[in-house]
Design an enzyme around this catalytic site. Structure first.
Site, mmCIF file in Angstrom:
data_model
loop_
_atom_site.group_PDB
_atom_site.id
_atom_site.type_symbol
_atom_site.label_atom_id
_atom_site.label_comp_id
_atom_site.label_asym_id
_atom_site.label_seq_id
_atom_site.Cartn_x
_atom_site.Cartn_y
_atom_site.Cartn_z
ATOM 1 N N ARG A 16 0.808 -1.076 -0.039
ATOM 2 C CA ARG A 16 0.137 0.111 0.078
ATOM 3 C C ARG A 16 0.902 1.241 -0.113
ATOM 4 O O ARG A 16 2.216 1.077 0.328
ATOM 5 C CB ARG A 16 -0.796 -0.054 1.165
ATOM 6 C CG ARG A 16 -1.996 -0.962 1.207
ATOM 7 C CD ARG A 16 -2.697 -1.084 2.349
ATOM 8 N NE ARG A 16 -3.985 -1.942 2.368
ATOM 9 C CZ ARG A 16 -5.007 -2.009 2.893
ATOM 10 N NH1 ARG A 16 -5.176 -1.094 3.894
ATOM 11 N NH2 ARG A 16 -5.948 -2.813 2.732
ATOM 12 N N CYS A 17 0.333 2.326 -0.444
ATOM 13 C CA CYS A 17 1.058 3.559 -0.550
ATOM 14 C C CYS A 17 1.350 3.848 0.973
ATOM 15 O O CYS A 17 0.358 3.866 1.840
ATOM 16 C CB CYS A 17 0.398 4.699 -1.222
ATOM 17 S SG CYS A 17 -1.157 5.410 -0.036
ATOM 18 N N PRO A 18 2.810 4.750 1.177
ATOM 19 C CA PRO A 18 3.515 4.877 0.194
ATOM 20 C C PRO A 18 4.611 3.892 -0.044
ATOM 21 O O PRO A 18 5.734 4.237 -0.766
ATOM 22 C CB PRO A 18 4.228 6.103 0.779
ATOM 23 C CG PRO A 18 4.238 5.680 2.240
ATOM 24 C CD PRO A 18 2.981 5.042 2.550
ATOM 25 N N ASP A 43 -1.407 -1.024 -5.997
ATOM 26 C CA ASP A 43 -2.195 0.013 -5.227
ATOM 27 C C ASP A 43 -2.582 1.084 -6.257
ATOM 28 O O ASP A 43 -1.568 1.769 -6.912
ATOM 29 C CB ASP A 43 -1.074 0.649 -4.556
ATOM 30 C CG ASP A 43 -1.481 1.834 -3.427
ATOM 31 O OD1 ASP A 43 -2.680 1.943 -3.465
ATOM 32 O OD2 ASP A 43 -0.659 2.667 -3.097
ATOM 33 N N CYS B 342 -4.336 5.751 2.262
ATOM 34 C CA CYS B 342 -3.573 4.587 2.124
ATOM 35 C C CYS B 342 -3.998 3.683 2.670
ATOM 36 O O CYS B 342 -4.025 2.376 2.618
ATOM 37 C CB CYS B 342 -1.846 4.933 2.647
ATOM 38 S SG CYS B 342 -1.224 6.291 1.958
#
Lengths: 80, 398
Positions: A16-18, A43, B342
């Site tokens: 998942r980001c980042p 993602d 996120c």
């Protein structure tokens, strides 16, 4: 130029980001200037964040290609 | 049965940390605490304005008179006639009513809804909800600063368009949009123009040439649960809701008269202080815009540097998770919001940041309320520098 073979492929599926961008930043120096790194990521934020990272860090965003499994792979050329 | 949250202060839980009370509210764009001018009005309105304003006896007439007075105040600030103003259950409800109502009143040959790519989700979702009825949404993109190009937007409007939606200013990055510039084109093609002014009312100059305008009271210091839908006389719009006579037939259900009165009181007070606040806020947000890139490495300050809301500034920090930033800043005493997602269930990044090509992670939106001081802003800058450094270290960011 998007046909240039990637010197390094980073498998960031499931991250998942980042995290995909962190991985890209860590590993870009593993390739020579002018070479291409490919980031395979599912993602959805990576589609925006990889090009934004290139703009901020002064590298070239080459574009996205679908990987063998259909997942996008974002291609970045190291410029410095 | 627990009455926690609906009980009086004496029964309230005492488990909040003491320094909570010192939290700086830097999220005015989500909602502000009640304006002091509205507090008294809200309390007395529950005594004076509780009755159903549609009835014919004394207390009802009193409620109606107060409601009409509130309508005049709001209309004066929006630059329209009182009978063009309706009150809704909130900003989102106002937007839904505006979009659905414009479509309900369409001419048969029209089916397109033109929107900027950075509209509030309530605009995009109501346009999408009309898909099964034949509506087609046409999105107009923005540049890297979040600005819609007026000519490009105008080119997207044509005789098959029903409605054009262009926000007064963006809610995530503060960029002000060229609403009046596209109005002439809309008028020429007989297309209704909706401007979502939720972030701009009481903050900055409003456009004048809209046919529909929506706003939300708790963003100007009014109570939550009060929205505004303004429909210009002659605008092609009809209520999309089941028939009801309230609010000129535009919004069904009995009005929240006390809430509306407090909202109007807050807006009148805010309008009086708006010019002074805007000057002060613009200086403070400019200070943040100017200092952040020096204090933090790898940071993207987003939004237009000049055509922007005075009180709102947004930046994105490489390698960070926006939610973690928000949580740590809250712990340090600052309430901010983030367009990053996120860890959200959808994982979809902010459609605004995405449309701008801005970094979507590590995003922080700061929006200032009336009481903020320069010292608080400087303290915030010091804290954010510390928090970003710490979180990057924890993330082993490059």
């Amino acid at each position: 130029m998007s046909e240039q073979t990637a010197s390094l492929t980073l498998d960031c599926r499931g991250m998942r980001c980042p995290l995909p961008v962190i991985e890209l930043a860590r590993r870009l120096s593993d390739v020579a200037v002018g070479d291409v790194v490919e980031v395979a990521a599912d993602d959805p934020a990576a589609a925006t964040d990889v090009p934004a990272w290139c703009r901020m860090r002064g590298h070239e965003y080459v574009g996205a290609l679908p990987a063998a499994d259909g997942m996008p792979a974002y291609r970045v050329r190291r410029l410095s | 049965m627990s009455t926690r949250g609906v009980s009086t202060h004496a029964d309230a839980p005492a488990d909040e940390p003491v320094d909570r009370r010192r939290t700086r509210h830097f999220d005015a764009a989500s909602g502000e605490p009640l304006h002091p001018a509205a507090r008294e009005v809200l309390l007395s309105a529950h005594d004076d304005g509780w009755a159903d304003p549609a009835r014919l006896y004394g207390s009802a007439r009193r409620a109606r008179m107060l409601l009409d007075n509130a309508r005049e105040i709001v209309a004066a600030v929006l630059g329209c006639r009182p009978d063009e103003v309706s009150f809704t259950a909130g900003g989102t409800h106002a937007v839904h009513s505006a979009v659905l109502g414009a479509f309900a009143a369409r001419e048969r040959a029209r089916s397109e809804i033109v929107v900027s790519a950075v509209e509030h989700s309530s605009v995009l979702h109501s346009a999408a909800a009309l898909g099964p009825q034949g509506a087609v949404t046409r999105q107009v993109g923005v540049d890297g600063l979040g600005s819609v190009d007026a000519d490009e937007f105008a080119r997207a409007i044509h005789p098959a368009s029903v409605l054009a939606c262009l926000q007064t200013a963006n809610h995530e990055v503060g960029t002000v949009q060229p609403v009046d510039e596209v109005a002439e084109h809309c008028e020429r093609h007989g297309v209704a123009l909706l401007t979502d002014a939720a972030q701009a009312v009481g903050r900055t100059e409003l456009p004048t040439r809209w046919s529909l305008l929506t706003a939300s009271a708790h963003k100007w210091g009014g109570p939550p649960g009060v929205g505004v839908l303004a429909v210009r006389r002659g605008a092609r719009w009809r209520s999309p809701w089941p028939e009801d006579e309230r609010e000129n037939g535009r919004v069904p259900g009995v009005q929240n008269v006390p809430g509306v009165l407090a909202a109007a009181a807050a807006l009148r007070a805010r309008a009086e202080e708006a010019a002074e606040l805007a000057t002060r806020h613009a200086e403070l947000t400019e200070r943040i815009r100017a200092r952040v890139p020096g204090l933090l490495s790898d940071v993207d300050v987003v939004g237009h540097p000049r055509h922007r809301l005075p009180h709102l500034v947004t930046f994105s920090c490489l390698y960070l998770d926006g939610e973690a930033l928000v949580t740590e800043l809250d712990r340090a005493g600052y309430a901010v919001s983030s367009g990053s997602s996120c860890t959200s269930s959808t994982l979809q990044p902010s459609h605004v940041l995405e449309a701008m090509g801005a970094l979507t992670h590590g995003n922080v939106r700061v929006s200032l309320g009336p009481d903020v001081t320069i010292d608080e802003v400087d303290e915030f800058l010091a804290v954010v520098t510390d928090v970003v450094g710490r979180l990057r270290q924890e993330a082993a960011a490059p």
